[in-house]
Design a protein around this motif. Structure first.
Motif, mmCIF file in Angstrom:
data_model
loop_
_atom_site.group_PDB
_atom_site.id
_atom_site.type_symbol
_atom_site.label_atom_id
_atom_site.label_comp_id
_atom_site.label_asym_id
_atom_site.label_seq_id
_atom_site.Cartn_x
_atom_site.Cartn_y
_atom_site.Cartn_z
ATOM 1 N N ALA A 167 28.845 158.117 -27.383
ATOM 2 C CA ALA A 167 28.660 158.005 -28.838
ATOM 3 C C ALA A 167 29.094 156.630 -29.329
ATOM 4 C CB ALA A 167 29.440 159.095 -29.561
ATOM 5 N N GLU A 168 30.191 156.110 -28.766
ATOM 6 C CA GLU A 168 30.642 154.761 -29.130
ATOM 7 C C GLU A 168 29.580 153.727 -28.780
ATOM 8 O OE1 GLU A 168 34.454 153.962 -27.427
ATOM 9 O OE2 GLU A 168 35.292 155.890 -28.083
ATOM 10 N N ALA A 169 29.025 153.849 -27.573
ATOM 11 C CA ALA A 169 27.994 152.905 -27.143
ATOM 12 C C ALA A 169 26.743 153.041 -28.011
ATOM 13 C CB ALA A 169 27.641 153.151 -25.677
ATOM 14 N N LEU A 170 26.416 154.289 -28.372
ATOM 15 C CA LEU A 170 25.239 154.525 -29.204
ATOM 16 C C LEU A 170 25.401 153.885 -30.584
ATOM 17 C CD1 LEU A 170 22.499 155.909 -29.608
ATOM 18 C CD2 LEU A 170 23.723 157.957 -30.342
ATOM 19 N N ILE A 171 26.600 153.990 -31.136
ATOM 20 C CA ILE A 171 26.860 153.382 -32.450
ATOM 21 C C ILE A 171 26.714 151.867 -32.374
ATOM 22 C CG2 ILE A 171 28.652 152.948 -34.187
ATOM 23 C CD1 ILE A 171 29.665 155.816 -33.588
ATOM 24 N N LEU A 172 27.306 151.269 -31.334
ATOM 25 C CA LEU A 172 27.183 149.820 -31.145
ATOM 26 C C LEU A 172 25.713 149.424 -30.987
ATOM 27 C CD1 LEU A 172 30.119 149.087 -28.648
ATOM 28 C CD2 LEU A 172 30.036 148.524 -31.079
ATOM 29 N N GLY A 173 24.999 150.203 -30.178
ATOM 30 C CA GLY A 173 23.584 149.905 -29.939
ATOM 31 C C GLY A 173 22.744 150.044 -31.189
ATOM 32 N N LEU A 174 22.985 151.094 -31.970
ATOM 33 C CA LEU A 174 22.210 151.322 -33.199
ATOM 34 C C LEU A 174 22.450 150.213 -34.217
ATOM 35 C CD1 LEU A 174 22.448 155.178 -33.820
ATOM 36 C CD2 LEU A 174 20.352 153.826 -33.623
ATOM 37 N N ILE A 175 23.725 149.892 -34.448
ATOM 38 C CA ILE A 175 24.046 148.862 -35.445
ATOM 39 C C ILE A 175 23.440 147.518 -35.045
ATOM 40 C CG2 ILE A 175 25.905 147.525 -36.518
ATOM 41 C CD1 ILE A 175 27.667 150.024 -36.278
ATOM 42 N N GLY A 176 23.693 147.112 -33.788
ATOM 43 C CA GLY A 176 23.173 145.824 -33.326
ATOM 44 C C GLY A 176 21.660 145.776 -33.277
ATOM 45 N N SER A 177 21.030 146.873 -32.834
ATOM 46 C CA SER A 177 19.574 146.893 -32.672
ATOM 47 C C SER A 177 18.855 146.883 -34.017
ATOM 48 C CB SER A 177 19.150 148.125 -31.866
ATOM 49 O OG SER A 177 19.682 148.078 -30.568
ATOM 50 N N VAL A 178 19.354 147.671 -34.971
ATOM 51 C CA VAL A 178 18.708 147.717 -36.290
ATOM 52 C C VAL A 178 18.816 146.364 -36.993
ATOM 53 C CG1 VAL A 178 18.802 148.743 -38.588
ATOM 54 C CG2 VAL A 178 18.981 150.203 -36.563
ATOM 55 N N ILE A 179 20.023 145.777 -36.959
ATOM 56 C CA ILE A 179 20.200 144.454 -37.583
ATOM 57 C C ILE A 179 19.325 143.418 -36.874
ATOM 58 C CG2 ILE A 179 21.837 142.588 -38.039
ATOM 59 C CD1 ILE A 179 24.015 144.705 -38.325
ATOM 60 N N GLY A 180 19.321 143.457 -35.548
ATOM 61 C CA GLY A 180 18.487 142.523 -34.787
ATOM 62 C C GLY A 180 17.008 142.709 -35.059
ATOM 63 N N GLY A 181 16.580 143.980 -35.212
ATOM 64 C CA GLY A 181 15.174 144.249 -35.510
ATOM 65 C C GLY A 181 14.752 143.700 -36.852
ATOM 66 N N VAL A 182 15.614 143.862 -37.850
ATOM 67 C CA VAL A 182 15.306 143.330 -39.187
ATOM 68 C C VAL A 182 15.260 141.805 -39.163
ATOM 69 C CG1 VAL A 182 16.120 143.143 -41.562
ATOM 70 C CG2 VAL A 182 16.264 145.346 -40.370
ATOM 71 N N LEU A 183 16.262 141.205 -38.504
ATOM 72 C CA LEU A 183 16.329 139.740 -38.442
ATOM 73 C C LEU A 183 15.215 139.131 -37.588
ATOM 74 C CD1 LEU A 183 20.181 139.114 -38.110
ATOM 75 C CD2 LEU A 183 18.749 138.880 -40.141
ATOM 76 N N SER A 184 14.618 139.951 -36.706
ATOM 77 C CA SER A 184 13.551 139.421 -35.837
ATOM 78 C C SER A 184 12.329 138.986 -36.638
ATOM 79 C CB SER A 184 13.150 140.466 -34.789
ATOM 80 O OG SER A 184 12.578 141.613 -35.408
ATOM 81 N N PHE A 185 12.121 139.588 -37.813
ATOM 82 C CA PHE A 185 11.028 139.123 -38.662
ATOM 83 C C PHE A 185 11.264 137.680 -39.104
ATOM 84 C CE2 PHE A 185 10.225 143.713 -39.338
ATOM 85 C CZ PHE A 185 8.868 143.720 -39.055
ATOM 86 N N ALA A 186 12.527 137.382 -39.410
ATOM 87 C CA ALA A 186 12.872 136.003 -39.779
ATOM 88 C C ALA A 186 12.698 135.084 -38.578
ATOM 89 C CB ALA A 186 14.313 135.940 -40.294
ATOM 90 N N GLY A 187 13.116 135.559 -37.390
ATOM 91 C CA GLY A 187 12.936 134.761 -36.175
ATOM 92 C C GLY A 187 11.472 134.526 -35.857
ATOM 93 N N GLY A 188 10.670 135.594 -35.964
ATOM 94 C CA GLY A 188 9.234 135.456 -35.720
ATOM 95 C C GLY A 188 8.579 134.525 -36.720
ATOM 96 N N TYR A 189 9.002 134.629 -37.969
ATOM 97 C CA TYR A 189 8.463 133.747 -39.018
ATOM 98 C C TYR A 189 8.776 132.281 -38.705
ATOM 99 C CZ TYR A 189 7.697 131.740 -43.661
ATOM 100 O OH TYR A 189 7.261 130.961 -44.703
ATOM 101 N N ALA A 190 10.029 132.024 -38.307
ATOM 102 C CA ALA A 190 10.450 130.651 -38.008
ATOM 103 C C ALA A 190 9.667 130.075 -36.822
ATOM 104 C CB ALA A 190 11.947 130.622 -37.729
ATOM 105 N N ILE A 191 9.506 130.884 -35.758
ATOM 106 C CA ILE A 191 8.774 130.412 -34.577
ATOM 107 C C ILE A 191 7.309 130.157 -34.907
ATOM 108 C CG2 ILE A 191 8.051 130.990 -32.226
ATOM 109 C CD1 ILE A 191 10.583 132.668 -31.967
#
Length: 370
Positions: free
Chosen positions: A292-316
């Motif tokens: 559950a601890e690993a899942l929480i870390l994975g969910l938080i990091g993955s969701v934030i990374g997924g949202v920010l990836s639009f900015a990364g894709g836009y920049a590239i």
């Protein structure tokens, strides 16, 4: 209950947990942003060929001794009711202007058919020149070029475009009557472009050519442009997966970070785990807490990374392609979900061994641990 315990344990190691989340964010951003860029690159390339996806190219069957398409064959092709038939003549000729000269491909087409090409300047009347020819000779509208000793006034300059049927960039296009006078090929055609109304009709055209035109002898060959589109999509799909695999190395680093955090947590909480086991906690419960601890870390990091990836894709996209119109399409969203999925999976897989190790601790040995 499990989630509350997991959140409490993570809060006790805020710095390490934050670093693990940052690692996952970077990994997910890298994978998703590269996926978005790959899809955008494919979109930009295919944009030049979408207009020709419904084309069928008919050429002489050179393997059976045919070097041109005759009038009779053309008449049969023009009977196809669900398609537009564009006959084209072509030859190579020396073109000169002032003190410059070079060999180019000269096409002969009906004035209405010439409109399949886009103009950069001028009109469709008279002689049209490709963009590279115009650049080479420094031509303007109204300039007079010489082809095989005869002068033609430039009426229009074509826009540069990538095509597989006719290459207009380094070519001269003449009305078919002028072409016939120049090359004396009144009843010979180099190719015929068949534009079908629906992509589903491509197979019908191929069947028609086989049954009607090539019924007795193989006079023409048929090539469908749709095959090129499909091959381009296949190649770019594989290229995108390859780039995403390279970007996935950053997720591997994040996974190692989570593995390290969980192993450290197992050591630090040995007595706590022993106490939980002593008061009746099952091995499965200990295992679930760590996962559950690993899942929480994975969910938080993955969701934030997924949202920010639009900015990364836009920049590239803006940096390399100079356009971002393909960033927010449905296929880009798919790559974001892929990145999020890999991020969560990496976190869970990395925590499997520490969670298993923690669940295997014996209560007595754990309580005695210093």
């Amino acid at each position: 209950m499990l989630i509350e315990l997991a959140l409490r344990n993570l809060a006790r190691t805020k710095v390490r947990s934050t670093l693990a989340v940052i690692g996952i964010i970077i990994g997910v951003m890298a994978i998703s942003s590269i996926g978005i860029f790959g899809e955008s690159l494919k979109g930009v390339v295919l944009e030049n060929f979408r207009d020709v996806a419904n084309e069928v190219i008919v050429t002489p069957d050179y393997t059976h001794g045919y070097t041109s398409i005759d009038e009779r064959t053309l008449e049969k092709l023009e009977r196809i009711p669900y398609a537009e038939v564009i006959p084209i003549k072509s030859d190579s000729a020396l073109v000169s202007y002032k003190d410059k000269r070079t060999y180019v491909t000269v096409y002969g087409m009906d004035e209405e058919d010439i409109k399949m090409f886009k103009l950069e300047k001028g009109s469709y009347k008279g002689c049209l020149v490709g963009s590279r020819v115009a650049d080479y000779f420094k031509l303007r509208i109204g300039s007079k070029i010489e082809i095989k000793g005869k002068e033609f006034r430039v009426g229009g300059i074509l826009r540069q475009e990538a095509r597989f049927d006719v290459n207009p960039n380094f070519a001269v296009i003449l009305p078919i009557k002028d072409f016939d006078k120049l090359f004396n090929k009144k009843k010979e055609y180099t190719m015929v472009i068949i534009k079908v109304k629906r992509l589903e009709d491509v197979e019908r055209v191929k069947d028609y050519v086989k049954m009607v035109v090539n019924r007795k002898d193989s006079k023409v060959s048929v090539f469908e442009m749709k095959m090129i589109i499909e091959r381009i999509e296949e190649v770019f799909g594989k290229m995108t997966l390859f780039l995403m695999a390279i970007a996935g190395v950053s997720l591997l680093v994040a996974g190692i970070s989570i593995l390290n955090i969980m192993l450290m947590s197992t050591i630090e909480r040995t007595k706590e785990i022993g106490l939980m086991r002593a008061i009746g906690a099952y091995r499965e419960t200990i295992l679930k807490i760590f996962l559950a601890e690993a899942l929480i870390l994975g969910l938080i990091g993955s969701v934030i990374g997924g949202v920010l990836s639009f900015a990364g894709g836009y920049a590239i996209d803006m940096l390399i392609l100079k356009t971002a119109k393909y960033v927010f399409q449905l296929s880009s969203l798919l790559y974001v979900f892929v990145g999020i999925g890999f991020g969560i999976a990496t976190a869970l897989v990395s925590a499997l061994y520490p969670a298993w190790k923690a669940s295997r601790l014996e209560p007595i040995q754990a309580l005695r641990y210093e």
